[in-house]
Design a protein around this motif. Sequence first.
Motif, PDB file in Angstrom:
ATOM      1  N   ALA A  10      -0.859  -1.226 -10.518  1.00  0.00           N
ATOM      2  CA  ALA A  10      -1.386   0.208 -10.649  1.00  0.00           C
ATOM      3  C   ALA A  10      -0.065   1.132 -11.345  1.00  0.00           C
ATOM      4  O   ALA A  10       1.428   0.751 -11.226  1.00  0.00           O
ATOM      5  N   SER A  11      -0.347   1.501 -11.684  1.00  0.00           N
ATOM      6  CA  SER A  11       0.707   2.710 -12.507  1.00  0.00           C
ATOM      7  C   SER A  11      -0.255   4.370 -12.616  1.00  0.00           C
ATOM      8  O   SER A  11      -1.874   3.864 -12.319  1.00  0.00           O
ATOM      9  N   ARG A  12       0.072   5.282 -13.247  1.00  0.00           N
ATOM     10  CA  ARG A  12      -0.595   6.535 -13.796  1.00  0.00           C
ATOM     11  C   ARG A  12      -1.217   6.212 -14.423  1.00  0.00           C
ATOM     12  O   ARG A  12      -0.488   5.329 -15.447  1.00  0.00           O
ATOM     13  N   PRO A  13      -2.171   7.425 -15.286  1.00  0.00           N
ATOM     14  CA  PRO A  13      -3.180   7.161 -16.969  1.00  0.00           C
ATOM     15  C   PRO A  13      -1.714   6.971 -17.906  1.00  0.00           C
ATOM     16  O   PRO A  13      -0.260   7.352 -17.487  1.00  0.00           O
ATOM     17  N   SER A  14      -2.706   5.997 -18.664  1.00  0.00           N
ATOM     18  CA  SER A  14      -1.103   6.124 -20.097  1.00  0.00           C
ATOM     19  C   SER A  14      -1.479   6.557 -20.749  1.00  0.00           C
ATOM     20  O   SER A  14       0.671   7.621 -21.517  1.00  0.00           O
ATOM     21  N   LYS A  15      -1.812   8.370 -19.872  1.00  0.00           N
ATOM     22  CA  LYS A  15      -1.102   9.525 -21.155  1.00  0.00           C
ATOM     23  C   LYS A  15       0.323   9.749 -19.690  1.00  0.00           C
ATOM     24  O   LYS A  15       0.861  10.919 -21.013  1.00  0.00           O
ATOM     25  N   ARG A  58      -8.062   1.109  -0.892  1.00  0.00           N
ATOM     26  CA  ARG A  58      -8.571   2.574  -1.179  1.00  0.00           C
ATOM     27  C   ARG A  58      -8.074   2.134  -3.437  1.00  0.00           C
ATOM     28  O   ARG A  58      -6.796   1.397  -3.416  1.00  0.00           O
ATOM     29  N   PHE A  59      -8.604   3.262  -4.283  1.00  0.00           N
ATOM     30  CA  PHE A  59      -8.172   2.944  -5.362  1.00  0.00           C
ATOM     31  C   PHE A  59      -7.949   4.899  -5.689  1.00  0.00           C
ATOM     32  O   PHE A  59      -8.948   4.980  -6.317  1.00  0.00           O
ATOM     33  N   PRO A  60      -7.117   5.596  -5.844  1.00  0.00           N
ATOM     34  CA  PRO A  60      -6.765   6.474  -5.619  1.00  0.00           C
ATOM     35  C   PRO A  60      -6.954   6.724  -7.509  1.00  0.00           C
ATOM     36  O   PRO A  60      -6.838   6.175  -7.843  1.00  0.00           O
ATOM     37  N   PRO A  61      -7.692   8.195  -7.262  1.00  0.00           N
ATOM     38  CA  PRO A  61      -8.326   8.949  -8.744  1.00  0.00           C
ATOM     39  C   PRO A  61      -7.333   8.529  -9.882  1.00  0.00           C
ATOM     40  O   PRO A  61      -8.038   8.802 -10.674  1.00  0.00           O
ATOM     41  N   GLN A  62      -5.690   9.143  -9.181  1.00  0.00           N
ATOM     42  CA  GLN A  62      -4.900   8.817 -10.423  1.00  0.00           C
ATOM     43  C   GLN A  62      -4.296   8.279 -10.870  1.00  0.00           C
ATOM     44  O   GLN A  62      -3.912   8.464 -11.363  1.00  0.00           O
ATOM     45  N   TRP A  93       0.720  -1.043   0.265  1.00  0.00           N
ATOM     46  CA  TRP A  93       0.189  -0.128   0.334  1.00  0.00           C
ATOM     47  C   TRP A  93       1.199   1.432  -0.209  1.00  0.00           C
ATOM     48  O   TRP A  93       0.092   2.233  -0.616  1.00  0.00           O
ATOM     49  N   ALA A  94       1.928   1.014   0.291  1.00  0.00           N
ATOM     50  CA  ALA A  94       3.213   1.923   0.883  1.00  0.00           C
ATOM     51  C   ALA A  94       3.358   1.983  -0.838  1.00  0.00           C
ATOM     52  O   ALA A  94       3.605   3.684  -1.246  1.00  0.00           O
ATOM     53  N   TYR A  95       3.235   1.948  -2.675  1.00  0.00           N
ATOM     54  CA  TYR A  95       3.379   2.398  -3.325  1.00  0.00           C
ATOM     55  C   TYR A  95       2.734   3.152  -4.075  1.00  0.00           C
ATOM     56  O   TYR A  95       2.546   3.711  -4.932  1.00  0.00           O
ATOM     57  N   LEU A  96       1.450   3.556  -3.400  1.00  0.00           N
ATOM     58  CA  LEU A  96       0.100   3.691  -3.980  1.00  0.00           C
ATOM     59  C   LEU A  96       0.836   5.748  -3.730  1.00  0.00           C
ATOM     60  O   LEU A  96       0.399   6.016  -4.762  1.00  0.00           O
ATOM     61  N   PRO A  97       1.443   6.271  -2.769  1.00  0.00           N
ATOM     62  CA  PRO A  97       1.428   7.883  -2.965  1.00  0.00           C
ATOM     63  C   PRO A  97       2.703   7.528  -3.578  1.00  0.00           C
ATOM     64  O   PRO A  97       3.128   8.550  -4.049  1.00  0.00           O
TER      65      PRO A  97
END
Length: 305
Positions: free
Chosen positions: A271-276, A153-157, A132-136
Amino acid sequence: MELRQLEYFMVVAGEMSFSRAAERANVVQSALSTSISKLEHELGVQLFDRSRQRIRLTVAGEEFRDRAAEVLRAAHVAKESVLVLGASISGTVDFGLLVSWGPLDHVAALGEFAAENPRVRLRSHLSQSGSWAYLPALVEGSLDLALISAPQRFPPQLEMNLLFEDPLSFVCRPDHPLAGRRTVEIADLAHEALVGFPPGFGLRSVVDDAFHGVGLEVPTQHELTMSFPEIAELIRRGVGSAIMPDSECRRTPELRRIELSTPVLWRVYLASRPSKDISRATARLAEIIMSSPRTVHHGDAACAG
């Protein structure tokens, strides 16, 4: 102000430790500290509060972290736009791992990616406090990709894609009183001396929820951050029993695997940031991992059932 200074700042902000940040950035601690001090001098503000045993971001540091992350993402995208003109992908992918890849053939996946993209550098990170520490870190940009165990939790970012579901089973020695059973209820394990992960780990939360669901506290005798082969060796030596993913149990000979009467699933997400906002290298590695073959099937029987 240099991009390297921003990168060092983000690593320290993610680790909240100069020593761990230096190890992660692969630089000596003195060089890292000097870089941060020069950055603070140039900005005319203190970014970190060093008065406590554990450093903290100041108010200015919190604000600067968001802006620094934006700058680094923009620089990354700019670099990628130029690299697109070349014939191959290059760069670095920072990847947050778990102690287990479950049923995935991760060696094949990483091998395929490395052979296809010889100019890309892979850097893995293994959190000692759970995935979970990877999310931030993903949101801030200090990680590109991560395996997240049973997220709460599923961060919207972020984009989070279900990678696999792995059933859990009770694992014990052949001479255990329950070894002759084909199935067990969670309530049957109320007095077991379980070997498991510390609180904060995703798999631990799944096990906790299963016991809480029948009104019991988890009988975890030993809370250890260890690999599953190491946990299995402890069980073989008589140090309790465990609840483990089927994929790991089936890689473990000489132990009894007993199914849970009410199925309990371990879910892992990529998990990753959005493709863009991610590099071509990150996107390609994610694609290969999501399509990677499974090495363990429910019909396999390396562990006695």
